[in-house]
Each structure stands twice: as C-alpha cells, then as structure tokens.
Design a protein around this motif. Structure first.
Motif, PDB file in Angstrom:
ATOM      1  N   GLU A 154      43.564  59.655  39.612  1.00  0.00           N
ATOM      2  CA  GLU A 154      43.146  58.997  38.664  1.00  0.00           C
ATOM      3  C   GLU A 154      41.832  59.305  38.351  1.00  0.00           C
ATOM      4  N   ASP A 155      41.444  59.343  37.020  1.00  0.00           N
ATOM      5  CA  ASP A 155      40.455  59.810  36.482  1.00  0.00           C
ATOM      6  C   ASP A 155      39.672  58.616  35.709  1.00  0.00           C
ATOM      7  N   ARG A 176      51.545  61.406  32.647  1.00  0.00           N
ATOM      8  CA  ARG A 176      50.167  60.558  32.359  1.00  0.00           C
ATOM      9  C   ARG A 176      50.316  59.539  31.609  1.00  0.00           C
ATOM     10  N   GLN A 177      49.361  58.591  32.207  1.00  0.00           N
ATOM     11  CA  GLN A 177      49.186  57.305  31.629  1.00  0.00           C
ATOM     12  C   GLN A 177      47.684  57.155  31.454  1.00  0.00           C
ATOM     13  N   SER A 178      47.377  56.412  29.982  1.00  0.00           N
ATOM     14  CA  SER A 178      45.995  56.593  29.705  1.00  0.00           C
ATOM     15  C   SER A 178      45.722  55.104  29.326  1.00  0.00           C
ATOM     16  N   TRP A 179      44.475  54.560  29.374  1.00  0.00           N
ATOM     17  CA  TRP A 179      43.979  53.317  28.873  1.00  0.00           C
ATOM     18  C   TRP A 179      42.367  53.491  28.704  1.00  0.00           C
ATOM     19  N   GLN A 180      42.030  52.647  27.482  1.00  0.00           N
ATOM     20  CA  GLN A 180      40.410  52.924  26.962  1.00  0.00           C
ATOM     21  C   GLN A 180      40.323  51.469  26.844  1.00  0.00           C
ATOM     22  N   ASP A 190      37.544  55.061  30.114  1.00  0.00           N
ATOM     23  CA  ASP A 190      38.756  55.960  30.091  1.00  0.00           C
ATOM     24  C   ASP A 190      39.268  55.851  31.532  1.00  0.00           C
ATOM     25  N   VAL A 212      42.842  57.618  33.301  1.00  0.00           N
ATOM     26  CA  VAL A 212      43.826  58.562  33.160  1.00  0.00           C
ATOM     27  C   VAL A 212      44.593  58.634  34.434  1.00  0.00           C
ATOM     28  N   ARG A 213      45.969  58.292  34.564  1.00  0.00           N
ATOM     29  CA  ARG A 213      46.487  58.328  35.856  1.00  0.00           C
ATOM     30  C   ARG A 213      47.647  59.508  35.490  1.00  0.00           C
ATOM     31  N   THR A 214      47.505  60.349  36.332  1.00  0.00           N
ATOM     32  CA  THR A 214      48.730  61.490  36.628  1.00  0.00           C
ATOM     33  C   THR A 214      49.438  61.315  37.897  1.00  0.00           C
TER      34      THR A 214
END
Length: 124
Positions: A44-45, A64-68, A54, A56-58
């Motif tokens: 998780e970044d 990859r899943q992202s959220w902003q 932001d 970003v979960r790998t």
C-alpha cells in the motif's frame, strides 16, 4: 522428522513406499509455505500532498486498486470493535471509504491512524 521412518526401514522394500509418501508430504508442505509467503505480498502506497491524497494498493496477485481524494475532506476512522478486525482503519473521502493497513497488527493500525491524522493536519 518426516524422513525418520525411512531411516528406520533402511534396506527393506517398504522404505521405498514410505519414502514416496514422505516426499509427497514434504512437497505439499513446501508448496503451502510458498503460497502463504506469496499471499502476504501486499503493498500500500499512501501519499499525502496539499492538493490530493493518493492510495494505491497492489495485491498479491498484482492487481492494482487506487483511490484519490481532496485532503481537506478526508476522514481517518478507526473502528475499535465494530470492523472485521480489531482497530479497523479506514479513510473516507470522495464518496468512498477504503481500508488501510489490512496486513498490520492492531497496535500498528492505531499508530498509523495517528500518523495519517498528523500528516493530514500538516498538509491542510
């Protein structure tokens, strides 16, 4: 330890049968350990900037899943007892609530919540 019966049967034809079953058992344990290690490869970044947050979960499968979200509207929520795990940590913003630190211990999630709250306050 799994090959101890083979040593006891050394020199007899039954040793080959026991050796075959012991080898299959050892291969099964090895495969299970490798799978378990691969399943823990979660990254998780989280980046918090003044204009945007932001996440970003790998996952272990490479997906990859992202959220902003805008940091001004981001809420850090720690559910002590009502989540799927103790000290369930989420971020809410931009119409979604996302989990953070699923692979951490309960104490680590509490510490992470405090750090994220401080970073959000500093960025606002």
């Amino acid at each position: 330890m799994i090959f101890l019966p083979v040593v006891a049967l050394r020199g007899s034809p039954a040793a080959w049968a026991v050796l075959a079953f012991a080898s299959v058992a050892l291969a099964g344990v090895w495969t299970a350990l490798r799978r378990s290690a691969r399943d823990t490869d979660i990254l998780e970044d989280l980046s918090i900037r003044s204009a945007r947050v932001d996440l970003v979960r790998t996952g272990p499968d490479g997906r990859r899943q992202s959220w902003q979200a805008n940091p001004h509207w981001v809420e850090v929520t720690l559910y002590p007892d009502t989540g799927p795990v103790p000290q369930y940590l989420t971020l809410r913003g931009n119409g979604r609530e996302v989990e953070l630190g699923a692979f951490l211990t309960a104490a680590e999630r509490v510490a992470l919540a405090a750090e994220v709250r401080a970073a959000l306050r500093a960025g606002r």
